[in-house]
Design an enzyme around this catalytic site. Sequence first.
Site, PDB file in Angstrom:
ATOM      1  N   CYS A 192     -30.465  54.358 -47.043  1.00 38.69           N
ATOM      2  CA  CYS A 192     -30.733  55.234 -46.307  1.00 38.69           C
ATOM      3  C   CYS A 192     -31.136  56.416 -46.818  1.00 38.69           C
ATOM      4  O   CYS A 192     -31.299  56.478 -48.167  1.00 38.69           O
ATOM      5  CB  CYS A 192     -29.258  55.921 -45.551  1.00 38.69           C
ATOM      6  SG  CYS A 192     -28.093  56.295 -46.746  1.00 38.69           S
TER       7      CYS A 192
ATOM      8  N   HIS B 249     -20.894  61.483 -51.531  1.00 39.70           N
ATOM      9  CA  HIS B 249     -19.888  61.535 -50.582  1.00 39.70           C
ATOM     10  C   HIS B 249     -19.522  63.068 -50.490  1.00 39.70           C
ATOM     11  O   HIS B 249     -18.781  63.292 -49.526  1.00 39.70           O
ATOM     12  CB  HIS B 249     -18.679  60.599 -51.136  1.00 39.70           C
ATOM     13  CG  HIS B 249     -19.117  59.401 -51.761  1.00 39.70           C
ATOM     14  ND1 HIS B 249     -19.712  59.202 -52.950  1.00 39.70           N
ATOM     15  CD2 HIS B 249     -19.448  58.174 -50.865  1.00 39.70           C
ATOM     16  CE1 HIS B 249     -19.950  57.944 -53.052  1.00 39.70           C
ATOM     17  NE2 HIS B 249     -20.031  57.171 -51.786  1.00 39.70           N
TER      18      HIS B 249
ATOM     19  N   CYS C 124     -25.103  64.082 -49.609  1.00 38.91           N
ATOM     20  CA  CYS C 124     -25.925  63.699 -48.437  1.00 38.91           C
ATOM     21  C   CYS C 124     -25.846  64.703 -47.546  1.00 38.91           C
ATOM     22  O   CYS C 124     -24.809  65.363 -47.097  1.00 38.91           O
ATOM     23  CB  CYS C 124     -25.317  62.444 -47.654  1.00 38.91           C
ATOM     24  SG  CYS C 124     -26.546  62.042 -46.435  1.00 38.91           S
TER      25      CYS C 124
ATOM     26  N   HIS D 164     -10.729  57.822 -48.945  1.00 40.79           N
ATOM     27  CA  HIS D 164     -12.206  57.641 -49.268  1.00 40.79           C
ATOM     28  C   HIS D 164     -12.741  58.937 -49.678  1.00 40.79           C
ATOM     29  O   HIS D 164     -12.283  60.162 -49.336  1.00 40.79           O
ATOM     30  CB  HIS D 164     -12.902  57.316 -47.887  1.00 40.79           C
ATOM     31  CG  HIS D 164     -14.486  57.051 -48.248  1.00 40.79           C
ATOM     32  ND1 HIS D 164     -15.335  57.694 -48.253  1.00 40.79           N
ATOM     33  CD2 HIS D 164     -15.047  55.638 -48.337  1.00 40.79           C
ATOM     34  CE1 HIS D 164     -16.334  57.381 -48.423  1.00 40.79           C
ATOM     35  NE2 HIS D 164     -16.291  56.211 -48.359  1.00 40.79           N
TER      36      HIS D 164
ATOM     37  N   GLU E 151     -15.384  60.700 -49.345  1.00 34.97           N
ATOM     38  CA  GLU E 151     -15.823  61.935 -48.437  1.00 34.97           C
ATOM     39  C   GLU E 151     -14.793  62.340 -47.618  1.00 34.97           C
ATOM     40  O   GLU E 151     -14.873  63.448 -47.449  1.00 34.97           O
ATOM     41  CB  GLU E 151     -16.815  60.861 -47.317  1.00 34.97           C
ATOM     42  CG  GLU E 151     -17.583  61.896 -46.397  1.00 34.97           C
ATOM     43  CD  GLU E 151     -18.314  61.163 -45.338  1.00 34.97           C
ATOM     44  OE1 GLU E 151     -18.873  59.951 -45.485  1.00 34.97           O
ATOM     45  OE2 GLU E 151     -18.275  61.556 -44.085  1.00 34.97           O
TER      46      GLU E 151
ATOM     47  N   THR F 182     -18.594  59.979 -41.956  1.00 36.54           N
ATOM     48  CA  THR F 182     -20.032  59.595 -41.567  1.00 36.54           C
ATOM     49  C   THR F 182     -20.298  58.271 -41.321  1.00 36.54           C
ATOM     50  O   THR F 182     -21.155  57.749 -40.662  1.00 36.54           O
ATOM     51  CB  THR F 182     -20.921  60.117 -42.474  1.00 36.54           C
ATOM     52  OG1 THR F 182     -20.990  59.729 -43.575  1.00 36.54           O
ATOM     53  CG2 THR F 182     -21.008  61.765 -42.058  1.00 36.54           C
TER      54      THR F 182
ATOM     55  N   SER G  53     -17.863  50.142 -50.383  1.00 36.47           N
ATOM     56  CA  SER G  53     -18.806  50.652 -49.382  1.00 36.47           C
ATOM     57  C   SER G  53     -18.205  50.667 -48.057  1.00 36.47           C
ATOM     58  O   SER G  53     -18.065  49.562 -47.467  1.00 36.47           O
ATOM     59  CB  SER G  53     -20.287  50.134 -49.601  1.00 36.47           C
ATOM     60  OG  SER G  53     -20.787  50.426 -48.333  1.00 36.47           O
ATOM     61  N   SER G  54     -17.938  51.974 -47.453  1.00 36.01           N
ATOM     62  CA  SER G  54     -17.321  51.861 -46.152  1.00 36.01           C
ATOM     63  C   SER G  54     -18.339  51.282 -45.208  1.00 36.01           C
ATOM     64  O   SER G  54     -17.750  50.592 -44.312  1.00 36.01           O
ATOM     65  CB  SER G  54     -17.373  53.470 -45.689  1.00 36.01           C
ATOM     66  OG  SER G  54     -16.545  53.622 -44.530  1.00 36.01           O
ATOM     67  N   ASN G  55     -19.650  51.927 -45.027  1.00 36.52           N
ATOM     68  CA  ASN G  55     -20.430  51.333 -44.101  1.00 36.52           C
ATOM     69  C   ASN G  55     -20.607  49.805 -44.085  1.00 36.52           C
ATOM     70  O   ASN G  55     -20.725  49.162 -43.076  1.00 36.52           O
ATOM     71  CB  ASN G  55     -21.597  52.227 -43.997  1.00 36.52           C
ATOM     72  CG  ASN G  55     -22.696  51.869 -44.937  1.00 36.52           C
ATOM     73  OD1 ASN G  55     -23.525  50.918 -44.811  1.00 36.52           O
ATOM     74  ND2 ASN G  55     -22.596  52.429 -46.196  1.00 36.52           N
TER      75      ASN G  55
END
Length: 323
Positions: free
Chosen positions: A18, A80, A102, A130, A132, A170, A228-230
């Site tokens: 991304c 993050h 980000c 996490h 973030e 996010t 990786s969360s996503n």
Amino acid sequence: MSEPSVNEIILAEPRGFCAGVDRAIEIVERAIAKFGAPIYVRHEIVHNTYVVNELKAKGAIFIEDLADVPPGSTLIFSAHGVSKAVEAEAQARGFDVFDATCPLVTKVHVEVAKLAKEGYEFIMIGHKGHPEVEGTMGQLTHGIHLVEDVADVAKVQPGQTEKLAVVTQTTLSVDDAAEIAAAVRARFPKVREPKQQDICYATQNRQDAVKIMSPQVDIVIVVGSPTSSNSNRLRELAQRLGTESYMVDSADELQPEWFEGKTRVGLTAGASAPEVLVREVIDRVKALGAVSVRKMDGIEETIKFPLPKGLKLEDRPAPGHIS
Ligand code: SF4
């Protein structure tokens, strides 16, 4: 053991990097090119083993504790984001800081700071531990409460309920976050929700693509690291939609038995997973018999985020700055 029967690979679109990940990696690479190795990075710049190892080889040193960074060093905050306390510590230690947070995470931080000044308390939907979540919760010293699931919503105890706002990590599952937000709304009807939800465009688009792809395939492979969360959310989503799904950090983790009796393989990648790893997975699956690779139709992402100041070759920042 029956022979693998793979015929076709279907590539999700969009997948992989991304704009926030592109920018974060470029910040580290530029900092190394401009100031020379080593460059210190607080936490993995993005949650991907391959990316981190490549940057280590170029001269990045990844640390968790700022006490491990020598005085006078250049320090980069990961994509993050960090808490106010970490930011203050970095400044107090006099590092040259570049912030690779980000911009979509920064947007959440700015919203939290703005509403806190107006007297709001917050319910944050996210995953405990996490980075973030730690960074966003750490924008305030109090008045921000984490909920990880619907059960947590029943237990949360804000100090007041007149001025309460929801923020989210996010990179959550869009569907889970909507369910948790609905539970928050049911318990606190006056709660303020973000105009545009905090889940980012990249997370949303990659989940939408998996929703379209999953029914068309017999197995879904997600390229992504366990942290990786996503990426984890993509694997879970495919599984929930009834398609067997596995997440791999590299092609070496693929197990031939996963593909037994499977004809069509769906392939996607989390927002921090580079395309080179996707190519390696394609080669490995082709070796199992896949003859064609088809790219799904999908949203074309054109978002790009600007780099922080001070990374052009002509402008060297003063010590102790944060850009
Ligand atoms: S996944 Fe979303 S929030 Fe995270 S770096 Fe990418 S664009 Fe930014």
